[in-house]
Each structure stands twice: as structure tokens, then as C-alpha cells.
Motif scaffolding. Structure first.
Motif, PDB file in Angstrom:
ATOM      1  N   GLU A 101      20.770  -7.523  14.120  1.00  0.00           N
ATOM      2  CA  GLU A 101      20.454  -7.380  15.536  1.00  0.00           C
ATOM      3  C   GLU A 101      19.692  -8.620  15.975  1.00  0.00           C
ATOM      4  OE1 GLU A 101      19.198  -3.605  17.003  1.00  0.00           O
ATOM      5  OE2 GLU A 101      17.798  -4.490  18.437  1.00  0.00           O
ATOM      6  N   LYS A 102      20.093  -9.190  17.114  1.00  0.00           N
ATOM      7  CA  LYS A 102      19.468 -10.398  17.636  1.00  0.00           C
ATOM      8  C   LYS A 102      18.972 -10.157  19.054  1.00  0.00           C
ATOM      9  CE  LYS A 102      22.210 -13.748  14.961  1.00  0.00           C
ATOM     10  NZ  LYS A 102      23.114 -14.930  15.053  1.00  0.00           N
ATOM     11  N   HIS A 103      17.872 -10.835  19.407  1.00  0.00           N
ATOM     12  CA  HIS A 103      17.310 -10.741  20.745  1.00  0.00           C
ATOM     13  C   HIS A 103      17.168 -12.126  21.352  1.00  0.00           C
ATOM     14  CE1 HIS A 103      15.983  -7.104  18.664  1.00  0.00           C
ATOM     15  NE2 HIS A 103      15.897  -6.528  19.848  1.00  0.00           N
ATOM     16  N   GLU A 104      17.400 -12.207  22.641  1.00  0.00           N
ATOM     17  CA  GLU A 104      17.100 -13.437  23.375  1.00  0.00           C
ATOM     18  C   GLU A 104      16.792 -13.074  24.816  1.00  0.00           C
ATOM     19  OE1 GLU A 104      20.401 -16.151  23.934  1.00  0.00           O
ATOM     20  OE2 GLU A 104      21.846 -14.586  23.415  1.00  0.00           O
ATOM     21  N   ASN A 105      15.937 -13.877  25.437  1.00  0.00           N
ATOM     22  CA  ASN A 105      15.552 -13.650  26.831  1.00  0.00           C
ATOM     23  C   ASN A 105      16.348 -14.571  27.741  1.00  0.00           C
ATOM     24  OD1 ASN A 105      13.615 -11.723  26.086  1.00  0.00           O
ATOM     25  ND2 ASN A 105      12.100 -13.320  25.687  1.00  0.00           N
ATOM     26  N   LEU A 106      17.006 -13.972  28.734  1.00  0.00           N
ATOM     27  CA  LEU A 106      17.951 -14.700  29.580  1.00  0.00           C
ATOM     28  C   LEU A 106      17.479 -14.741  31.028  1.00  0.00           C
ATOM     29  CD1 LEU A 106      21.230 -12.978  28.315  1.00  0.00           C
ATOM     30  CD2 LEU A 106      20.140 -15.015  27.371  1.00  0.00           C
ATOM     31  N   LYS A 130      26.890  -2.919  19.979  1.00  0.00           N
ATOM     32  CA  LYS A 130      26.120  -2.457  21.136  1.00  0.00           C
ATOM     33  C   LYS A 130      25.285  -3.605  21.685  1.00  0.00           C
ATOM     34  CE  LYS A 130      23.008   1.303  22.549  1.00  0.00           C
ATOM     35  NZ  LYS A 130      22.225   2.474  22.086  1.00  0.00           N
ATOM     36  N   VAL A 131      25.093  -3.599  22.993  1.00  0.00           N
ATOM     37  CA  VAL A 131      24.185  -4.537  23.657  1.00  0.00           C
ATOM     38  C   VAL A 131      23.292  -3.741  24.596  1.00  0.00           C
ATOM     39  CG1 VAL A 131      23.994  -6.405  25.336  1.00  0.00           C
ATOM     40  CG2 VAL A 131      25.722  -6.535  23.539  1.00  0.00           C
ATOM     41  N   THR A 132      21.998  -3.995  24.548  1.00  0.00           N
ATOM     42  CA  THR A 132      21.081  -3.391  25.518  1.00  0.00           C
ATOM     43  C   THR A 132      20.325  -4.502  26.242  1.00  0.00           C
ATOM     44  OG1 THR A 132      19.342  -3.173  23.843  1.00  0.00           O
ATOM     45  CG2 THR A 132      20.786  -1.286  24.168  1.00  0.00           C
ATOM     46  N   VAL A 133      20.090  -4.297  27.516  1.00  0.00           N
ATOM     47  CA  VAL A 133      19.402  -5.288  28.346  1.00  0.00           C
ATOM     48  C   VAL A 133      18.271  -4.591  29.081  1.00  0.00           C
ATOM     49  CG1 VAL A 133      19.617  -6.982  30.204  1.00  0.00           C
ATOM     50  CG2 VAL A 133      21.562  -6.554  28.676  1.00  0.00           C
ATOM     51  N   ARG A 134      17.073  -5.171  29.033  1.00  0.00           N
ATOM     52  CA  ARG A 134      15.946  -4.631  29.787  1.00  0.00           C
ATOM     53  C   ARG A 134      15.120  -5.774  30.358  1.00  0.00           C
ATOM     54  NH1 ARG A 134      10.882  -4.303  27.269  1.00  0.00           N
ATOM     55  NH2 ARG A 134      10.807  -5.150  25.153  1.00  0.00           N
ATOM     56  N   GLN A 153      15.936  -9.253  28.584  1.00  0.00           N
ATOM     57  CA  GLN A 153      16.032  -9.279  27.121  1.00  0.00           C
ATOM     58  C   GLN A 153      17.384  -8.723  26.691  1.00  0.00           C
ATOM     59  OE1 GLN A 153      13.961  -6.603  24.093  1.00  0.00           O
ATOM     60  NE2 GLN A 153      12.674  -8.434  24.033  1.00  0.00           N
ATOM     61  N   TRP A 154      18.167  -9.600  26.085  1.00  0.00           N
ATOM     62  CA  TRP A 154      19.522  -9.278  25.626  1.00  0.00           C
ATOM     63  C   TRP A 154      19.446  -8.976  24.136  1.00  0.00           C
ATOM     64  CZ3 TRP A 154      24.451  -9.276  27.977  1.00  0.00           C
ATOM     65  CH2 TRP A 154      25.547  -9.365  27.119  1.00  0.00           C
TER      66      TRP A 154
END
Length: 414
Positions: free
Chosen positions: A83-88, A59-63, A74-75
Motif C-alpha cells: 500500500e502506498k500513499h501520496e499527497n496530491l 483499491k484506492v481511497t482519497v481523503r 491523500q491518495w
């Protein structure tokens, strides 16, 4: 007859993808890019794994988030392992979406202010797109022009919010604290509604039971003293010495007049004068009942209670009277929680308080999201109270409850 090339192939027929090639995800990408360009983007969810591998993306969520005053996306990518997060940036988001949709994940749910869009990967064929009316709206701080007018607005430095880490010195709300920022403002809206029920002159006396870190205690002080320019006498009460010490330090740092913090228990605290507003936020289990009982004994003008965990009724509720709800553990627990708050609301009505049960904050942040707001009545008739008694006793009969903590706390205080 259609013309053929020298190779004998019909140019009007689409070439089949070879060697792992696939048509680009034009439909989803165009919708995504359009929503960003038109400032209608709210959220993107990619799901439906195309691989069963343990390390495959599930799953991928973007906000939207604000980072250093800039809008980022935020990806959050999830697999069974982590679970990993990064800001794009916008361009990075588009590239990441292209690399995942149709390769790792086959469903996309794009939420915008104009519509909810579902896009399904169709293995090289035209993507299936479904459009529904929008179910979500932008929140404060999510990079949109439409912003809710809060009692404490974003962008204007607020000393207590800066001190407790919700705001930066510039007045910008920290991205990770927007949920707390909204909660504080939501709470102040509830207080704003009941201000006419509090004394119009002189100091307003407030007791906050189980104040904890006192985010909302300081917010209440700000509302009454800074916004409404009223004199206050606010007491924050808690059983943890380190919490009281920290709250006292913050109050001294902010030079908050009329607020103090005491170490003590709800059921043994004795106020020095009439309490106009009694507050109990997230007091565990029967501690909420102790707070309500104390406020009733003091005949407080207004009672605000946000219950937390609730176990008493769950343990005593009759399995025979509500067999369909009580034979399954999780259903019994949730039902008992609602039943407890219903009993509290009915009991408060019986004591001569007009009571409402309201949503405190969105359930995505906490399941403990109900607020009981009670205002003391002066016009309750004997007939009203008789009807309330019948409703209250009837609810107890349905639940199979003979007596419970709030009743005992009011009739026999410790």
C-alpha cells in the motif's frame, strides 16, 4: 436515409474504441471536479479490480489532509503486495483518477456533503450513477467552512497540545493527529457535562488511574484551570516508571499547577482527601473494575471509565444459556465485551450512581469506543435500589455469571 461519408460510414454511430482506446471517464471526473469546486468533497473510494493480477491495484481511497497549511488529497493505493500513499493537488487527483478508473478499477464511491454517489464503469457505455442521501459530514481540519466549535479550537495555539505533538506552534493541528485532537475534545465535552456535579468552590480533586501518556489528563487540567479558572489537585497514576517520568517532565515544562504523577497500582492507592472525579481510560481487563471499585469506596462524585480489553466474562460466561451467541469465538468475544460493560453499568446503578454508556470516539479510530459515565445520586430510594438489584441479578442469571471481579474488588479490596 442517413447521409454517409465518402468512406461509407454513418457519422451518427459512435466509433468503437480501438487499440486500447476508451471513452474518458467524463461522468465521474465531472462529479469529482464539481465536488472539489463547490467544497463538498469528503472522500473517494475506487474499487472492483478489472484485473486479477497479483500486482494489480485492488483499491484506492482519497481523503482530505492539510499539509503545510494547504489542502491536499491523500491518495492511498492498495494492491495485494503493498500500500502506498501520496499527497496530491486537485489537478493531480483528477489526473490520477482518470488513469485508474475504467483501467484498473471499475467502481467509484464519491462521498460529499450533499450526497453519496456511486459510479460504475460500463466499458465504454454511459456510466451508471446512483445517488443517495449523504451519510458523512466533514470533520474538523478537512478544508471545509463548516467546522465544529470545540472547547479547544483549532488554529489557536494551545501549550499542552503543542508540547505533546498534536499542534504546531502556529496552532494548526497536525494532519496525522486530528483523530487525537477530536478524541481530546470529545472527552472534554463529557467532563463539561458533569461539571455541575463537582464542587462549585475550592479545589477539584481528580485521580486518573492508568494515566499513560496523559494526553487526556493534561486536557482535563487545561479545561478546569485555563477555561473554567478552577483550582485543581490532579493525580495521574501508572505502573510504568518511564511514563511517570515523562509526564512529570511535561508538567514541569508547561508549569502546570496542581497536577502530579505517581508510580503505583490502582488497588493500593490511598488518596489524601475526598476524590471528586475518578477517571479510568483504557485500563486493561479487570483494571477497569479495580478503578471503579476504588471510586465506589471513596464515594466519588463522578466516575468516568473507558474500558479496554475484557477477558474475564468471556472466560466464565455460560455456553448453555446463550448457545447461539457463545458457540462462535468472535461473536462470544464481542458479546462478552458488551455484557461486561452492561454488568458494570448495572452494578454502578445498584451502588447509587446514575449511569450512562456513551460513544467515546468513532469506531474507525478504535473499537474500544464506549465511555461509562456515572454520577453519584442523593435521591435514590430503597425501592429504586431494589429494582436495580433485581435487574442486575437477572442479567447475571441470563449470562450464567455467579460472581465476578468488580463485585469481589468492592467487597474485599486488596
Amino acid at each position: 436515409m442517413p447521409q454517409r461519408t465518402k468512406s461509407g460510414k454513418n457519422p451518427k454511430k459512435a466509433a468503437k474504441p480501438t487499440g486500447g482506446e476508451r471513452p474518458p471517464a467524463v461522468t465521474l471526473i465531472s462529479l469529482l471536479a464539481g465536488s472539489i469546486r463547490e467544497r463538498t468533497f469528503l472522500r473517494l473510494v475506487l474499487s472492483q479490480p478489472l484485473s486479477k493480477s497479483e500486482s494489480a491495484i485492488s483499491k484506492v481511497t482519497v481523503r482530505l489532509v492539510e499539509v503545510g497549511g494547504e489542502t491536499k488529497y491523500q491518495w492511498a493505493v492498495r494492491s495485494q503486495l503493498q500500500e502506498k500513499h501520496e499527497n496530491l493537488t486537485m489537478d493531480e487527483l483528477i489526473a490520477q483518477t482518470k488513469s485508474v478508473f475504467g483501467v484498473n478499477l471499475g467502481d467509484a464511491h464519491l462521498f460529499t456533503t450533499q450526497a453519496d454517489l456511486t459510479v460504475r464503469w460500463n466499458y465504454g457505455k454511459p456510466q451508471k450513477v446512483k445517488r443517495k442521501p449523504p451519510t458523512q459530514q466533514p470533520s474538523e481540519g478537512e478544508g471545509h467552512n463548516r467546522q465544529k466549535q470545540y472547547l479547544i479550537p483549532a488554529g489557536i495555539p494551545c501549550p499542552f497540545l503543542i508540547e505533546i505533538g498534536v499542534m504546531l506552534p502556529s496552532g494548526q493541528v497536525r494532519p496525522t493527529m486530528y483523530h487525537k485532537f477530536r478524541q481530546i475534545n470529545r472527552y472534554l465535552e463529557f467532563v463539561e457535562d458533569i461539571l455541575p456535579q463537582l464542587p462549585s468552590t475550592g479545589p477539584i480533586h481528580v485521580v486518573d488511574f492508568g494515566c499513560g501518556k496523559s494526553y487526556l489528563t493534561f486536557a482535563l487540567h487545561h479545561l478546569l484551570t485555563r477555561i473554567h479558572e478552577r483550582e485543581v489537585k490532579i493525580v495521574g497514576l501508572d505502573v510504568k516508571a518511564d511514563v511517570i517520568d515523562d509526564c512529570t517532565r511535561v508538567a514541569e515544562s508547561l508549569k502546570c499547577d496542581g497536577i502530579e504523577f505517581h508510580l503505583g497500582r490502582i488497588e493500593t492507592y490511598v488518596p489524601s482527601e475526598q476524590v471528586h472525579l475518578a477517571v479510568s481510560l483504557h485500563a486493561c481487563d479487570t483494571a477497569t473494575d479495580d478503578a471503579i471499585a476504588a471510586a465506589l469506596r471513596w464515594k466519588s462524585n463522578v466516575i468516568l471509565a473507558v474500558p479496554c480489553c475484557q477477558h474475564e466474562i468471556c472466560q466464565t460466561i455460560s455456553r448453555q444459556s446463550l448457545i447461539g451467541l457463545t458457540e462462535y469465538g468472535i461473536l462470544k468475544e464481542r458479546f462478552a465485551s458488551l455484557a461486561t460493560d452492561a454488568l458494570r453499568a448495572q452494578f454502578l446503578e445498584l451502588q447509587g450512581y446514575k449511569t450512562q454508556v456513551l460513544e467515546f470516539i468513532e469506531t474507525e479510530h478504535t473499537p474500544k469506543n464506549l465511555l461509562i459515565r456515572s454520577v453519584r445520586r442523593t435521591d435514590a430510594t430503597a425501592q429504586d435500589l431494589t429494582a436495580r438489584r433485581e435487574a442486575y441479578e437477572g442479567l447475571k442469571d441470563i449470562l450464567g455469571v455467579k460472581d465476578w471481579h468488580l463485585e469481589r474488588a468492592v467487597s474485599s479490596p486488596k
